[in-house]
Design an enzyme around this catalytic site. Structure first.
Site, PDB file in Angstrom:
ATOM      1  N   ARG A 102       5.299  -2.356  -0.931  1.00 49.34           N
ATOM      2  CA  ARG A 102       4.978  -1.110  -1.447  1.00 49.34           C
ATOM      3  C   ARG A 102       5.278   0.169  -0.774  1.00 49.34           C
ATOM      4  NH1 ARG A 102      -1.706   0.176  -2.111  1.00 49.34           N
ATOM      5  NH2 ARG A 102      -1.372   1.138  -0.143  1.00 49.34           N
ATOM      6  N   LYS A 104     -12.281   5.164  -0.494  1.00 53.06           N
ATOM      7  CA  LYS A 104     -11.663   5.142  -2.042  1.00 53.06           C
ATOM      8  C   LYS A 104     -12.475   4.390  -2.996  1.00 53.06           C
ATOM      9  CE  LYS A 104      -7.923   2.118  -1.470  1.00 53.06           C
ATOM     10  NZ  LYS A 104      -6.492   1.913  -0.867  1.00 53.06           N
TER      11      LYS A 104
HETATM   12  C1  LIG Z   1      -6.745   1.112  -0.015  1.00 53.17           C
HETATM   13  C2  LIG Z   1      -5.949   1.104   1.417  1.00 53.17           C
HETATM   14  C3  LIG Z   1      -6.473   0.699   2.751  1.00 53.17           C
HETATM   15  C4  LIG Z   1      -7.835   0.120   2.454  1.00 53.17           C
HETATM   16  O1  LIG Z   1      -7.919  -1.256   1.857  1.00 53.17           O
HETATM   17  P1  LIG Z   1      -8.902  -2.320   1.979  1.00 53.17           P
HETATM   18  O2  LIG Z   1      -8.048  -3.446   1.672  1.00 53.17           O
HETATM   19  O3  LIG Z   1      -9.985  -2.127   1.046  1.00 53.17           O
HETATM   20  O4  LIG Z   1      -9.389  -2.606   3.500  1.00 53.17           O
HETATM   21  C5  LIG Z   1      -5.925   0.805   3.633  1.00 53.17           C
HETATM   22  N1  LIG Z   1      -4.603   1.368   3.720  1.00 53.17           N
HETATM   23  C6  LIG Z   1      -3.969   1.992   2.791  1.00 53.17           C
HETATM   24  C7  LIG Z   1      -2.725   2.641   2.766  1.00 53.17           C
HETATM   25  C8  LIG Z   1      -4.703   1.818   1.365  1.00 53.17           C
HETATM   26  O5  LIG Z   1      -4.046   2.333   0.404  1.00 53.17           O
END
Ligand SMILES: *Cc1c(COP(=O)(O)O)cnc(C)c1O
Length: 360
Positions: free
Chosen positions: A133, A39
């Site tokens: 969250r 993302k």
């Molecule tokens: C964005 C996201 C990640 C990746 O997070 P990083 O800190 O960039 O490694 C992993 N799991 C979920 C559920 C996310 O929303």
């Protein structure tokens, strides 16, 4: 006159490959499969191509179905990280092999849709370990068991595993203690229902440091890696991972004005373009460069000029203002200034359609 359109992202594929090798190696050593999160770079096609071709990657994941759609069916299992919206149930089943869930109503819709598409959709149930969250609240207990119980009756849903997300919202740091709650739930679910969970996903880049030092509890068998891959950052404590590159992705912007002006604006100070009241420090006269990049393209608070003598003063929608007084270089209009980016600024720059991309 020139072929590069600025602002431009410089994407160093060799450095990204090195980052991937190092972080996936450590995660694999800790007994975990590797899920790379696309993302922050909006599933950039060149980076995705490299990931699709790499044996170091088991899963490709994103929070947005549009990004997943761009690489579905190309050889890696695809994962929707954000809980599916009702409006994307059909696309979730169509393009994501796996989705993360915490709502039984959504799971029912996925089951119905999977039946229609004649598919088995894999679901990972999220458990909230306290970051507040997504996820079923772990201290509730009953909610988790009843959700699992019903999910196991769904003919077109396969309960693939459980997972947790930490640090993103509540800034809670993953530890052996809180992740042990997750692995404990995995055992409890397996014993209660006589099933085997294929995935126990122990978090994102903030869990990386535990994998690196062998501190993940037994039973955690997957990590999801975004920032640690792109920037080589352990996001629990902000440490740089040895051997990785923080500058695999940089941003160039072009100077459109270079003039000596006061450091204090003249007149009554009201609100800026974003409704904020700015505060200024009087540094006398300064050499100020204006670059053609603004908040529509970048997050100025997350940009660090490669040349340390340059200071970022601020940004409006389309302009980035720098103090170049301390620089020994003789800058001219048309010159390019290069920046290192933090996670937020990477995300921002890839999201803006006004920022071009160069691959080196
Ligand atoms: C964005 C996201 C990640 C990746 O997070 P990083 O800190 O960039 O490694 C992993 N799991 C979920 C559920 C996310 O929303």
């Amino acid at each position: 006159m020139n072929s590069v359109i600025y602002p431009a992202l410089n994407i160093d594929m060799k450095k990204l490959k090195t980052n991937l090798q190092i972080v996936s190696g450590a995660v694999r050593n800790a007994g975990c499969s590797v899920m790379i999160v696309t993302k922050s770079f909006c599933a950039d096609p060149e980076i995705v191509k490299m990931l699709v071709e790499s044996p170091a990657v088991d899963y490709l994941a994103d929070s947005r179905i549009a990004n997943i759609k761009s690489y579905a069916g190309r050889g890696k299992e695809t994962v929707l990280l954000r809980l599916p919206q009702f409006c994307e149930i059909e696309d979730t089943v169509r393009y994501a092999d796996i989705s993360f869930n915490s709502e039984i109503e959504t799971l029912r819709l996925l089951d119905g849709e999977a039946k229609k598409q004649n598919k088995i959709h894999k679901a990972v149930l999220m458990i909230d370990l306290g970051d507040l969250r997504e996820g079923l609240y772990c201290s509730g207990g009953a909610g988790i068991l009843s959700t699992i119980k019903e999910t196991l009756t769904m003919k077109n849903i396969c309960l693939y595993g459980i997972g947790a997300n930490l640090t993103c919202y509540g800034a809670i740091i993953p530890k052996n203690e809180n992740l042990s709650i997750l692995s404990g739930w995995a055992r409890r679910i397996e014993n209660t229902f006589g099933v085997k969970l294929a995935m126990v996903s122990g978090g994102n880049s903030s869990s990386y440091y535990l994998a690196e030092k062998g501190g993940l509890p037994a039973g955690i068998n997957n990590l999801r890696l975004g920032e640690v891959f792109i920037l080589g950052n352990d996001t629990a404590y902000g440490n740089h991972i040895e051997g990785t590159y923080a500058d695999a992705i940089t941003l160039d912007a072009q100077i459109i004005e270079l003039q000596t002006k006061r450091s204090l604006p003249e007149g009554e100070v009201g609100m800026d373009a974003f409704g904020e009241k700015p505060v200024y420090v009087d540094r006398g006269m300064m050499s100020r460069a204006i670059l053609a990049a603004g908040r529509q393209d970048i997050d100025a608070s997350g940009m660090t000029p490669i040349e340390p003598a340059i200071n970022v003063l601020g940004a409006s929608s389309d302009h980035l203002i720098l103090d170049v007084s301390g620089s020994k270089k003789d800058y001219h209009i048309g010159d390019i200034i290069r920046f290192k980016l933090n996670y937020g600024s990477v995300l921002h720059a890839f999201t803006s359609s006004y920022v071009s991309r160069r691959y080196v």
